[in-house]
Design a protein around this motif. Structure first.
Motif, short mmCIF file in Angstrom:
data_model
loop_
_atom_site.label_atom_id
_atom_site.label_comp_id
_atom_site.label_asym_id
_atom_site.label_seq_id
_atom_site.Cartn_x
_atom_site.Cartn_y
_atom_site.Cartn_z
N SER A 168 39.12 36.52 51.24
CA SER A 168 40.47 36.10 51.41
C SER A 168 41.22 37.15 51.95
N ALA A 169 41.30 38.34 51.78
CA ALA A 169 42.08 39.53 52.24
C ALA A 169 41.54 39.48 53.70
N LEU A 170 40.30 39.63 54.24
CA LEU A 170 39.71 39.90 55.41
C LEU A 170 40.41 38.72 56.18
N ASP A 171 40.32 37.33 55.74
CA ASP A 171 40.54 36.17 56.44
C ASP A 171 42.20 36.26 56.84
N ARG A 172 42.94 36.75 55.77
CA ARG A 172 44.29 36.83 56.10
C ARG A 172 44.75 38.06 57.00
N ARG A 187 45.78 39.25 63.34
CA ARG A 187 45.34 40.25 64.16
C ARG A 187 44.59 39.61 65.38
N GLY A 188 44.56 38.23 65.26
CA GLY A 188 44.02 37.63 66.52
C GLY A 188 42.58 36.91 66.29
N PRO A 199 49.62 30.67 52.35
CA PRO A 199 48.58 31.32 53.07
C PRO A 199 47.43 32.18 52.62
N PHE A 200 47.83 32.62 51.51
CA PHE A 200 46.72 33.68 50.80
C PHE A 200 45.94 33.12 49.89
N TYR A 201 44.73 32.90 50.11
CA TYR A 201 43.76 32.17 49.11
C TYR A 201 43.71 33.19 47.91
N PRO A 202 44.06 32.78 46.79
CA PRO A 202 44.24 33.71 45.64
C PRO A 202 43.02 34.18 44.99
#
Length: 472
Positions: free
Chosen positions: A274-278, A283-284, A441-444
């Motif tokens: 989820s952190a990588l996703d956000r 960043r595009g 927006p951040f999947y917890p």
């Protein structure tokens, strides 16, 4: 007089939970309308992790948790940008919902696990994954004489004097005291992805969806017919992938080095998906992963773990091989010209169009940290494998695998669908992926989607039954 008490649209975990809760709360006639030819929706394809705070399983395992802690975790992860009332209700219902699932026959491994960065392990892991959960709920629904109409895609809500009074499939109309929309997301609808999830639309022909083929975004269409507020724009859960295969891989191997088009790292590569996703969205969505010849050597590749916790396996899961980053696939992709390579980092930079001076500086710094066991980005030491054995390789990755879509109908803490002014639309409820803005927006945490689907399914079903009993 309505034909039935409660009509539920969709048969995933949210829809089945809503229908069962409605019957348990006193609704005498409940029908589920399912567009597909079988029940379960995207839920049956899931890993079967479901989040809940204060469960009996946690208590047995000696884990002290509470709805308040879960509420804070969710709010903090999203910088307090969530609807506080909805989030608090979700947290309050989450634990009792898992206990309720157990009472219905759902089977879980005994010890909850961590699904992300939550303060306490609160993911229950279903035996037989998502299919196991759906099977248990389907049995409970049959025992309660809940009818499921398969192959019935609802295309219209019936409205009278501003009140939703039923739904229709073509010319066939069915009146109901309450309607619950639990028809899932829109991951298989390219037009809706372009409109509501543009960050993923950038992936072009790399884009694919791991869920149900019938996930066309019916909830949005139905809600717009009655003036519902649509929320959660450009949110969801997606994965960075190289496009080698269409095999779901939740985590990237931690030993990869990710750089942006400017040749700079921006995150510890072993971070939660989820952190990588956000960060990738911000960043595009297009990057490169670098590795050296060790990754193509079967023996050398074994020296560094792929995922946090070894295989990143949960209870009952078997050790798995990466479908994208194992030596056999990598050699195949190199031979096919899919992965550029060079004898130096500078030459590799030129091959992929990244500034050579910046990439050389980035890798030099990374290698220095790897040798010292201390990474500037905070990558765990066990994943710190220096890039030092030529040739060097760079594979493009994109945010291209959609797991969950986050845009949908806005609800209040009672699972009532809201109109453009934020007022409840009488007779209309929603739950699960059909709703928007509940956990984004951040999947917890892993398990959040099934968790909010089941929890608000119960809330919606209970309130829909109360409406029917009251004769509304």
């Amino acid at each position: 007089m309505s034909d039935i008490d409660v009509l539920v649209i969709g048969s995933g975990i949210a829809g089945l939970s809503a229908a069962i809760a409605a019957r348990q709360a006193g609704a005498e006639s409940v029908i589920i309308a399912e567009a597909a030819g079988g029940i379960g929706g995207a839920s049956r394809l899931s890993s079967g992790l479901i989040v809940g705070a204060g469960t009996a399983m946690q208590a047995t395992a000696g884990i002290a948790d509470s709805a308040e802690l879960m509420f804070r975790d969710y709010m903090n992860a999203n910088q307090w940008g969530l609807d506080g009332g909805v989030t608090r209700r979700l947290a309050a219902e989450s634990g009792p919902t898992i206990d309720w699932l157990v009472s219905l026959g759902a089977e879980f491994h005994p010890t909850p696990v961590s699904g992300g960065y939550e303060t306490q392990p609160r993911c229950a892991v279903a035996i037989d994954e998502g299919q196991g959960l759906i099977d248990a709920l389907a049995r409970a629904a049959r025992n309660l004489d809940i009818d499921v109409a398969l192959g019935q895609r609802v295309d219209r809500l019936l409205v009278k004097d501003g009140v939703v009074v039923g739904a229709a499939v073509g010319d066939d109309e069915l009146s109901a005291s309450a309607v619950i929309i639990a028809s899932g997301g829109f991951g298989s609808n390219p037009e809706k992805i372009a409109e509501f999830y543009p960050s993923l639309a950038k992936a072009g022909d790399w884009l694919w969806y791991v869920g149900e083929d019938g996930s066309h975004g019916d909830a949005i269409d139905l809600g717009q017919q009655v003036g519902a507020r649509i929320t959660g724009h450009d949110t969801g859960c997606s994965m960075l992938a190289p496009g080698f295969t269409r095999s779901h891989e939740t985590y990237l191997p931690g030993w990869l080095v990710i750089v942006d088009p400017d040749g700079q790292r921006f995150i510890a590569e072993n971070a939660h998906y989820s952190a990588l996703d956000r960060q990738a969205v911000l960043r595009g969505g297009r990057f490169f992963v670098l590795f050296d010849s060790q990754a193509l050597d079967p023996e050398a590749a074994k020296a560094t773990p792929f995922y946090a916790g070894g295989s990143k396996a949960y209870p009952g899961r078997t050790e798995r091989t990466s479908p994208n980053w194992n030596p056999d696939i990598l050699r195949e992709m190199v031979a096919a010209g899919r992965i550029p390579f060079a004898d130096s980092i500078a030459e590799l930079a030129v091959a992929v169009g990244v500034p050579d001076d910046q990439l050389e500086a980035t890798i030099a710094e990374y290698n220095e940290g790897a040798q010292a066991g201390l990474d500037r980005m905070g990558k765990y030491p066990e994943f710190l494998r220096p890039l030092e054995k030529s040739p060097f390789y760079a594979a493009e990755i994109r945010l291209s695998e959609i797991v969950i879509t986050g845009t949908g109908l806005q609800i209040d803490p009672e699972a009532r669908v809201l109109d453009a002014l934020g007022c409840p639309i009488p007779g209309l409820f929603a739950a699960g992926e059909a709703t928007g803005g509940v956990i984004w927006p951040f999947y917890p945490s892993s398990g959040s989607s099934l968790g909010h689907g089941a929890a608000f399914g119960r809330v919606a079903g209970t309130n829909a039954a109360a409406r029917s009993i009251a004769g509304a």
